[in-house]
Design an enzyme around this catalytic site. Structure first.
Site, PDB file in Angstrom:
ATOM      1  N   HIS A 137       0.881  -1.172   0.000  1.00  0.00           N
ATOM      2  CA  HIS A 137       0.000   0.000   0.000  1.00  0.00           C
ATOM      3  C   HIS A 137       0.921   1.225   0.000  1.00  0.00           C
ATOM      4  O   HIS A 137       2.011   1.175   0.591  1.00  0.00           O
ATOM      5  CB  HIS A 137      -0.841   0.107   1.266  1.00  0.00           C
ATOM      6  CG  HIS A 137      -1.759  -1.036   1.532  1.00  0.00           C
ATOM      7  ND1 HIS A 137      -1.375  -2.146   2.213  1.00  0.00           N
ATOM      8  CD2 HIS A 137      -3.080  -1.204   1.247  1.00  0.00           C
ATOM      9  CE1 HIS A 137      -2.403  -2.969   2.336  1.00  0.00           C
ATOM     10  NE2 HIS A 137      -3.454  -2.433   1.752  1.00  0.00           N
ATOM     11  N   ASP A 184       2.302   1.998   3.331  1.00  0.00           N
ATOM     12  CA  ASP A 184       3.242   1.037   3.912  1.00  0.00           C
ATOM     13  C   ASP A 184       4.670   1.501   3.648  1.00  0.00           C
ATOM     14  O   ASP A 184       5.564   1.292   4.463  1.00  0.00           O
ATOM     15  CB  ASP A 184       3.128  -0.359   3.277  1.00  0.00           C
ATOM     16  CG  ASP A 184       1.743  -0.957   3.388  1.00  0.00           C
ATOM     17  OD1 ASP A 184       1.003  -0.564   4.306  1.00  0.00           O
ATOM     18  OD2 ASP A 184       1.409  -1.821   2.546  1.00  0.00           O
TER      19      ASP A 184
HETATM   20  C1  XUL Z   1      -7.699  -6.606   4.153  1.00  0.00           C
HETATM   21  C2  XUL Z   1      -6.845  -7.001   3.025  1.00  0.00           C
HETATM   22  C3  XUL Z   1      -5.967  -5.944   2.464  1.00  0.00           C
HETATM   23  C4  XUL Z   1      -5.828  -5.999   0.977  1.00  0.00           C
HETATM   24  C5  XUL Z   1      -5.062  -4.842   0.399  1.00  0.00           C
HETATM   25  O1  XUL Z   1      -8.489  -7.612   4.658  1.00  0.00           O
HETATM   26  O2  XUL Z   1      -6.837  -8.138   2.618  1.00  0.00           O
HETATM   27  O3  XUL Z   1      -4.726  -6.056   3.080  1.00  0.00           O
HETATM   28  O4  XUL Z   1      -5.208  -7.161   0.573  1.00  0.00           O
HETATM   29  O5  XUL Z   1      -5.593  -3.616   0.730  1.00  0.00           O
END
Ligand code: XUL
Ligand code: CO
Length: 444
Positions: free
Chosen positions: A108, A111
Site C-alpha cells: 500500500h 506502507d
Molecule cells: C484486508 C486485506 C488488504 C488488501 C489490500 O483484509 O486483505 O490487506 O489485501 O488492501
C-alpha cells in the site's frame, strides 16, 4: 534469484539464504517441499506460485490489536525521522525478501512511507521512497506484484473512499489512487489492486446504495483510464471481502464482484484477487471462490492466508491446512494457473505473541511449503487417481443421444417434456462424495 540485499545494517543476523533441503531435513530454516526449480505440470514451482511478501504485515504491523498496543519492537522502526524510518524499513524488507528467496512484494502507498501532514508532503515522501526502492531493486530480481492505495485507515475515509457521500473526500481518494498508480508504474509493478474496506455501509438507513455503486464504478473507470494513459498494461484486481471493517462491503464475494464488473463494463481490465480468509468470512470455501472466478476467466491473483474456523473475523494466519490447500490447487491446476498476471501474496501476519524476528521466516517457510506440498498432491490426484474420470462420468449423459443434443442447444422445453414422458422416472445415481473425499486423504 541473485545474492542477498543487505543495507548498512543487517537486521536478520545469523540467517542466510533459505534453501530447499527436502522433507528429511530437520533445519527449521530450510524448505522441505518448496523447491523453486522443480517442475510440476509443465512449470517450475516458482513460475506457478509467483510468491509475494505483503509489506504491511511483515514490516509495518507491530502486533497491536483492539485490546492492546503493539508487541513487536522492530529494529527498523526506531528512527524519529519518517524518511529515515521508511528507508530502514525498506532495507529490512529487501533483506528479508532476498533471504527467503521470493521474487515479489506487494504494498500500500502508506506502507512504504508515513503519509505525513498533507498531500504535498505525501507526494514528496513517495518520490523519495520510490527512488530508494528503485535503487534497491536495481541489480536484484525483486519485483512488485501489485501496488494499491490504502483508502481505509485514515479517518477521512470513515464514510468510504470512492463511495463517500462527500465529493471532496472522493477527490482526495482520487489523488491518492493516482499517486499509488504512479508509484506502481515507477516500480514496474505488474498489477494494481483495489480492496474496498470502507466501500460499503454501516447502515443502509443513511446510504444511497445505487449512487455509491455508480460512483465506485466511475472511479474505477477513471483509475483504469489514467493508468492506461500512462502506459500501464497490467491487470487491475478487485479483492472481494464481505465485511470488516464495513458491516457490508460492496465487493462481497467473487459472484458479487463479477456481477458489478459486468454491470459497469469493467470485465476487460479487471480480474479478482481472492483471499482465503475473505472467502471464509463470506461463508464460502476458497475453492468455491476460485471456481466462480475461473468460470469467468477472472482468476487473477491470490492473497494467501487462513482464517480461524472457530471465530468470525479476519485473523490472517499463515496457511497450513493441506486439505484446504489441495482443494485450491486442484482448481488452480485445472484452470491452468492464474488467468491474469497475478501471484500468491502472503497477506498473513505472525501472531501478536510471535515476537522474534526469525518467526517471520518460519511463517513464510511454512506457508510456501504448504503450497508446494499441496501442488504436488493435487497434481498426483489429477494424474494418478481416477478423480478426473469419476467427475467426468457424472456428466456422461450429456455426451450421448438427446443429452448431446441438449448440450448443443438443439432441444426445446417441449422436447424435454416429451422425453420425460417417454423415459419415465430417472434412475437414482449416487454422488459418491465420500469416494471423492477419500482420494484427497489418500494422496496427502
Ligand atoms: C484486508 C486485506 C488488504 C488488501 C489490500 O483484509 O486483505 O490487506 O489485501 O488492501
Ligand atoms: Co488481502
Amino acid at each position: 534469484m541473485s545474492g542477498l540485499i543487505i543495507g548498512d545494517r543487517e537486521y536478520f543476523k545469523g540467517i542466510g539464504k533459505i534453501s530447499f533441503e527436502g522433507n528429511q531435513s530437520k533445519n527449521p530454516l530450510a524448505f522441505k517441499y518448496y523447491n523453486p526449480t522443480q517442475e510440476v505440470a509443465g512449470k517450475t514451482m516458482s513460475e506457478h506460485f509467483r510468491f509475494a511478501i505483503a509489506y504491511w504485515h511483515s514490516f509495518c504491523n507491530d502486533g497491536g490489536d483492539p485490546f492492546g498496543v503493539g508487541t513487536k519492537f522492530y529494529p527498523w522502526n526506531k528512527s524519529s525521522d519518517p524518511i529515515q524510518n521508511a528507508k530502514d524499513k525498506m532495507d529490512a524488507a529487501f533483506e528479508f525478501i532476498s533471504k527467503i528467496g521470493v521474487e515479489y512484494f506487494c504494498f500500500h502507498d502508506v506502507d512504504l512511507i508515513d503519509e505525513g501532514p498533507n498531500l504535498v508532503e505525501f507526494e514528496k515522501r513517495l518520490e523519495i521512497i520510490t527512488d530508494y526502492a528503485l535503487q534497491k531493486m536495481k541489480g536484484s530480481d525483486i519485483k512488485v506484484l501489485w501496488g494499491t492505495a490504502n483508502l481505509f485507515s485514515n479517518p477521512r475515509y470513515m464514510n468510504g473512499a470512492s463511495t463517500n457521500p462527500d465529493f471532496h473526500t472522493v477527490a482526495y481518494a482520487g489523488a491518492q489512487v493516482k499517486n499509488a498508480i504512479d508509484a506502481t508504474i515507477k516500480l514496474g509493478g505488474e498489477n494494481y489492486v483495489f480492496w474496498g474496506g470502507r466501500e460499503g455501509y454501516m447502515s443502509l438507513l443513511n446510504t444511497d446504495m445505487k449512487k455509491e455503486l455508480d460512483n465506485m464504478a466511475r472511479f474505477l473507470h477513471m483509475a483504469r483510464d489514467y493508468a492506461r494513459s500512462q502506459g500501464f498494461r497490467g491487470d487491475f484486481f478487485i479483492e472481494p471481502k464481505p465485511m470488516e471493517p464495513s458491516k457490508h462491503q460492496y465487493d462481497f464475494d467473487s459472484a458479487t464482484v463479477l456481477n458489478f464488473l459486468r454491470e459497469y463494463d469493467l470485465m476487460e481490465d479487471f480480474k479478482l484477487n481472492l483471499e482465503v480468509n475473505h472467502a471464509t468470512l463470506a461463508n464460502h470455501t476458497m475453492a468455491h471462490e476460485m471456481q466462480v472466478a475461473a468460470n469467468a476467466n477472472a482468476l487473477g491473483s491470490m492473497d494467501a492466508n487462513r482464517g480461524d474456523y472457530q471465530n468470525g473475523w479476519d485473523t490472517d494466519q499463515f496457511p497450513v491446512d493441506l486439505y484446504e490447500l489441495t482443494e485450491m490447487m486442484m482448481i488452480f491446476l485445472d484452470t491452468g494457473g492464474f488467468q491474469g498476471g497475478g501471484g500468491i501474496n502472503f497477506d498473513a501476519k505472525t501472531r501478536r505473541n510471535s515476537t522474534d524476528l526469525e518467526d517471520l521466516f518460519y511463517a513464510h517457510i511454512g506457508g510456501m511449503d504448504a503450497f508446494a506440498r499441496s501442488l504436488l498432491i493435487a497434481n498426483n490426484i489429477m494424474n494418478e487417481s481416477d478423480y478426473l474420470k469419476l467427475k467426468e462420468e457424472r456428466y456422461q449423459s450429456f455426451k450421448i443421444g438427446k443429452g448431446e443434443e441438449y448440450s448443443a442447444a438443439k432441444l426445446s422445453l417441449q422436447n424435454l417434456h416429451d422425453l420425460a414422458h417417454k423415459l419415465g422416472e430417472p434412475e437414482q445415481k449416487s454422488g459418491k462424495q465420500e469416494l471423492f473425499e477419500n482420494l484427497i486423504n489418500q494422496y496427502i
